[in-house]
Design an enzyme around this catalytic site. Structure first.
Site, PDB file in Angstrom:
ATOM      1  N   CYS A  37       1.038  -1.278  -0.219  1.00  0.00           N
ATOM      2  CA  CYS A  37      -0.272   0.058   0.082  1.00  0.00           C
ATOM      3  C   CYS A  37       0.996   1.226  -0.171  1.00  0.00           C
ATOM      4  O   CYS A  37       1.309   1.141  -1.033  1.00  0.00           O
ATOM      5  CB  CYS A  37      -1.035   0.167   1.295  1.00  0.00           C
ATOM      6  SG  CYS A  37      -2.232   0.923   0.841  1.00  0.00           S
ATOM      7  N   HIS A  54      -3.273  -5.366   1.228  1.00  0.00           N
ATOM      8  CA  HIS A  54      -2.905  -5.902   2.473  1.00  0.00           C
ATOM      9  C   HIS A  54      -2.912  -7.082   2.673  1.00  0.00           C
ATOM     10  O   HIS A  54      -3.517  -7.682   3.890  1.00  0.00           O
ATOM     11  CB  HIS A  54      -3.854  -4.568   3.613  1.00  0.00           C
ATOM     12  CG  HIS A  54      -3.755  -3.762   3.258  1.00  0.00           C
ATOM     13  ND1 HIS A  54      -2.438  -3.049   4.397  1.00  0.00           N
ATOM     14  CD2 HIS A  54      -4.085  -2.502   3.047  1.00  0.00           C
ATOM     15  CE1 HIS A  54      -2.496  -1.526   4.068  1.00  0.00           C
ATOM     16  NE2 HIS A  54      -3.444  -1.427   2.734  1.00  0.00           N
ATOM     17  N   GLU A  85      -1.045  -8.395   5.104  1.00  0.00           N
ATOM     18  CA  GLU A  85      -0.987  -8.939   6.093  1.00  0.00           C
ATOM     19  C   GLU A  85      -2.157  -8.247   6.968  1.00  0.00           C
ATOM     20  O   GLU A  85      -2.421  -8.562   8.164  1.00  0.00           O
ATOM     21  CB  GLU A  85      -0.248  -7.564   7.548  1.00  0.00           C
ATOM     22  CG  GLU A  85      -0.331  -6.589   7.303  1.00  0.00           C
ATOM     23  CD  GLU A  85      -0.483  -5.195   5.876  1.00  0.00           C
ATOM     24  OE1 GLU A  85      -0.709  -5.756   5.180  1.00  0.00           O
ATOM     25  OE2 GLU A  85      -1.210  -4.477   6.029  1.00  0.00           O
TER      26      GLU A  85
END
EC number: 6.3.5.3
Lengths: 229, 83
Positions: A86, A202, A204
């Protein structure tokens, strides 16, 4: 294998990234302060998501000149691994470590939702061994419209540098599945030497069972499994 | 010597400017139907110290190329005057 997560003023996914690497992937990970000049012996540098320097001027443009970026760029130029997620991706394109640029979403709106990604490159360690299916990963950005000129796009495709493309849940490409108007549905790219990666979604944020989706962990596990060989 | 640089940064023509497109719609809604194109960029004013105009220009150019504009998506023009 030691991971370093750089913390810029305005980073807000640094803790999530550290948590995932440490708890979901069992890796050794340290935080690196953007004003330092020391990568602390890390083999793999991650630039996390967030709003570094308030997104002023252009996303990633000011963070690119943070002191630690000198070392990050040297590390990448030596062949060391660097990945930006990002805002981290935006910083890497501003630093010239990845081709192209990220423009304002076509909708003009900040978009925060799940999208689907189809792994593309057979040369990049992030995607080469990933089973071919759509991975559900969240996005959260206002400037995610990947753009590169025609020659650059041809080069990306010819050299197999596209990491992910936005797709439908069944893996098909439609305009509706492209959340920001990215050229050729591109959600992530690699550099020519396949040691620098950037992606807008994302992984994560989709790596812990408690979140009900671990598709992101399958992606990040690629880094660990391949690098350790 | 003090100089003031007025810098304009605009998205390059090849790039769709959705902000400009939205503002164009707004202008049409305002009743100004004659507007057929709107593009939106940035204006930056810099005050700087330099020995002469040539040095001021070289600094401003570097600032534009390295930080103020991203040449993949933007182009810039500037005007430099003694302050």
């Amino acid at each position: 294998m030691k991971f370093g997560v750089v913390v810029f003023p305005g980073s807000n996914c640094d803790d999530d990234t550290v948590y995932t690497l440490q708890h979901n992937l069992g890796q050794n990970v340290v935080k690196l302060w953007h004003k330092d000049h020391d990568l602390q012996g890390c083999d793999f540098i991650l630039l996390p998501g967030g709003f570094s320097y308030g997104d002023y001027l252009r996303t990633g443009a000011i963070a690119r000149f943070s002191p630690i970026m000198n070392e990050v760029i040297e590390h990448a130029n030596r062949g060391g691994y660097v990945m930006g997620i990002c805002n981290g991706f935006q910083i890497l394109v501003e630093a010239g470590l990845l081709p192209g640029v990220l423009l304002r979403n076509l909708s003009q709106k900040y978009s925060c939702r799940n999208v689907h990604l189809l792994p593309q490159s057979k040369k990049a360690l992030l995607t080469a061994e990933l089973p071919q299916r759509a991975y559900k990963i969240p996005i959260a950005h206002g400037d995610g419209r990947y753009f590169i000129d025609e020659d650059g796009l041809k080069r990306l495709n010819d050299q197999d540098q596209v990491l992910f493309r936005y797709c439908e849940a069944d893996g098909s490409f439609t305009d509706e599945a492209n959340p920001n108007g990215s050229i050729d549905h591109i959600a992530g790219v690699s550099n020519e030497t396949f040691n620098v990666f950037g992606m807008m979604p994302h992984p994560e944020r989709a790596s812990d069972e408690a979140l009900g989706n671990i598709d992101g962990r399958y992606i990040l596990e690629q880094l660990v499994s391949t690098v350790l060989i | 010597m003090q100089f003031v640089a007025n810098i304009n940064i605009m998205p390059i023509k090849e790039i769709l400017d959705p902000q400009g497109k939205a503002v164009k719609l707004g202008l049409h809604n305002l009743g100004i139907d004659q507007v057929d194109d709107v593009r939106i960029g940035k204006h930056i004013t810099i005050r700087l110290e330099a020995a002469d105009a040539a040095e001021a220009e070289s600094k401003v150019k570097t600032a534009c190329e390295k930080l103020l504009a991203n040449l993949i998506m933007e182009e810039f023009t500037y005007d430099i005057q003694p302050a």
